[in-house]
Design an enzyme around this catalytic site. Structure first.
Site, short mmCIF file in Angstrom:
data_model
loop_
_atom_site.label_atom_id
_atom_site.label_comp_id
_atom_site.label_asym_id
_atom_site.label_seq_id
_atom_site.Cartn_x
_atom_site.Cartn_y
_atom_site.Cartn_z
CG HIS A 54 -13.14 -39.41 3.22
ND1 HIS A 54 -13.53 -38.09 3.32
CD2 HIS A 54 -11.86 -39.39 2.78
CE1 HIS A 54 -12.52 -37.32 2.93
NE2 HIS A 54 -11.50 -38.08 2.61
CG HIS A 56 -8.36 -40.07 3.19
ND1 HIS A 56 -8.69 -39.61 1.94
CD2 HIS A 56 -7.92 -41.33 3.02
CE1 HIS A 56 -8.45 -40.56 1.04
NE2 HIS A 56 -7.99 -41.61 1.68
CG ASP A 58 -7.14 -34.91 4.79
OD1 ASP A 58 -7.43 -36.12 4.70
OD2 ASP A 58 -7.36 -34.09 3.88
CG HIS A 59 -11.42 -35.51 5.59
ND1 HIS A 59 -12.29 -34.62 5.02
CD2 HIS A 59 -10.34 -35.56 4.78
CE1 HIS A 59 -11.75 -34.16 3.89
NE2 HIS A 59 -10.57 -34.71 3.73
CG HIS A 112 -11.42 -39.14 -2.06
ND1 HIS A 112 -10.25 -38.64 -2.59
CD2 HIS A 112 -11.33 -38.95 -0.71
CE1 HIS A 112 -9.49 -38.18 -1.60
NE2 HIS A 112 -10.11 -38.36 -0.46
CG ASP A 131 -11.56 -34.94 0.49
OD1 ASP A 131 -11.92 -33.79 0.79
OD2 ASP A 131 -10.51 -35.46 0.95
CG HIS A 169 -9.09 -30.67 0.66
ND1 HIS A 169 -7.96 -30.65 1.44
CD2 HIS A 169 -9.64 -31.90 0.79
CE1 HIS A 169 -7.82 -31.84 2.03
NE2 HIS A 169 -8.83 -32.61 1.65
FE FE Z 1 -9.09 -34.64 2.25
ZN ZN Z 2 -9.69 -37.53 1.53
#
Ligand code: FE
Ligand code: ZN
Length: 240
Positions: A54, A56, A58-59, A112, A131, A169
């Site tokens: 996805h 985001h 942080d990915h 998400h 996530d 995570h």
């Molecule tokens: Fe994440």
């Molecule tokens: Zn995420």
């Protein structure tokens, strides 16, 4: 069984995953590049693919630097192509993604984010859950509806029990506290809690778990219906 999935801790609590099969290496969700490059050098491998779940940051934030170093092919959701790094393979539910001899089927898991996808390597019993499904938890419902997230989790719950759940995570001890508040008498949950606390005390990852473990203890997979799921997800959002 040809696929090896290794978690790579990034940032404060993210996991990228290194997937290796038949001499091919793929990186899932690189939040940052430097630790991935260091791992690859240390293990003498060159990643050929990057799989994204996805959009985001942080990915995906490590993608440009990895491309500059390795020139990997990037795989991600067609639905989110406009907000992902340029995709070499744009995929949707039912499409197949190869990593060496291993083959994943793409599962759409909106909730998400609306474009979140999971990768299921059925023959190798590996699920890249990112996530959507965490050890003892699930992702926050940020873009999709509660009903969408519940339906996405039901799809994952239907996979074989031995399937490894590779999530994005390390939130397990927080998730454990909430899960115990929902089902204090759940013995499977208590047993997993003991195991996960011991792992974290040694700074070891609590991933991957398995679908069977999550079915036995994860309050979001154990919700009877969408209404109960929504109630639990909302309660978790403000749980301390
Ligand atoms: Fe994440
Ligand atoms: Zn995420």
């Amino acid at each position: 069984m040809t696929l090896i999935a290794t978690p790579l801790p990034l940032l404060s609590d993210n996991y990228a995953w290194v997937l290796q099969s038949a001499g091919v290496t793929a990186i899932v969700d690189p939040a940052e590049a430097a630790p991935v490059i260091a791992w690859c050098r240390q293990h003498g491998v060159t990643p050929q693919k990057i799989l994204l779940t996805h959009h985001h940051d942080d990915h995906i934030a490590g993608v440009p630097e990895l491309l500059a170093v390795y020139g990997c092919a990037v795989v991600g959701a067609r639905a989110d192509a406009h907000r992902l790094p340029a995709l070499d393979q744009a995929v949707e539910e039912g499409d197949f993604v190869e990593v060496g001899e291993a083959v994943a089927r793409v599962i759409d898991t909106p909730g998400h984010t609306v474009g979140h996808i999971c990768y299921h390597f059925a023959d190798d019993r590996v699920l890249i859950a990112a996530d959507t499904l965490f050890t003892l938890g699930c992702g926050r419902v940020i873009e999709g509806t509660m009903a969408q997230m519940f339906a996405s989790l039901r799809k994952l719950a239907a996979l074989p029990g031995a399937t490894l759940v590779c999530s994005g995570h390390e939130y397990t001890l927080d998730n454990l506290k909430f899960a115990l508040s929902v089902e204090p008498g759940n013995e499977a949950l208590q047993e997993q809690g003991t195991r996960y606390r011991a792992l974290r005390a040694e700074d070891r990852p609590t991933v991957p778990s398995t679908i069977a473990d999550e079915l036995a203890a994860n309050p979001f997979l154990r919700a009877r219906d969408a209404a109960e799921f929504e109630k639990r997800r909302l309660a978790k959002n403000s749980f301390r």
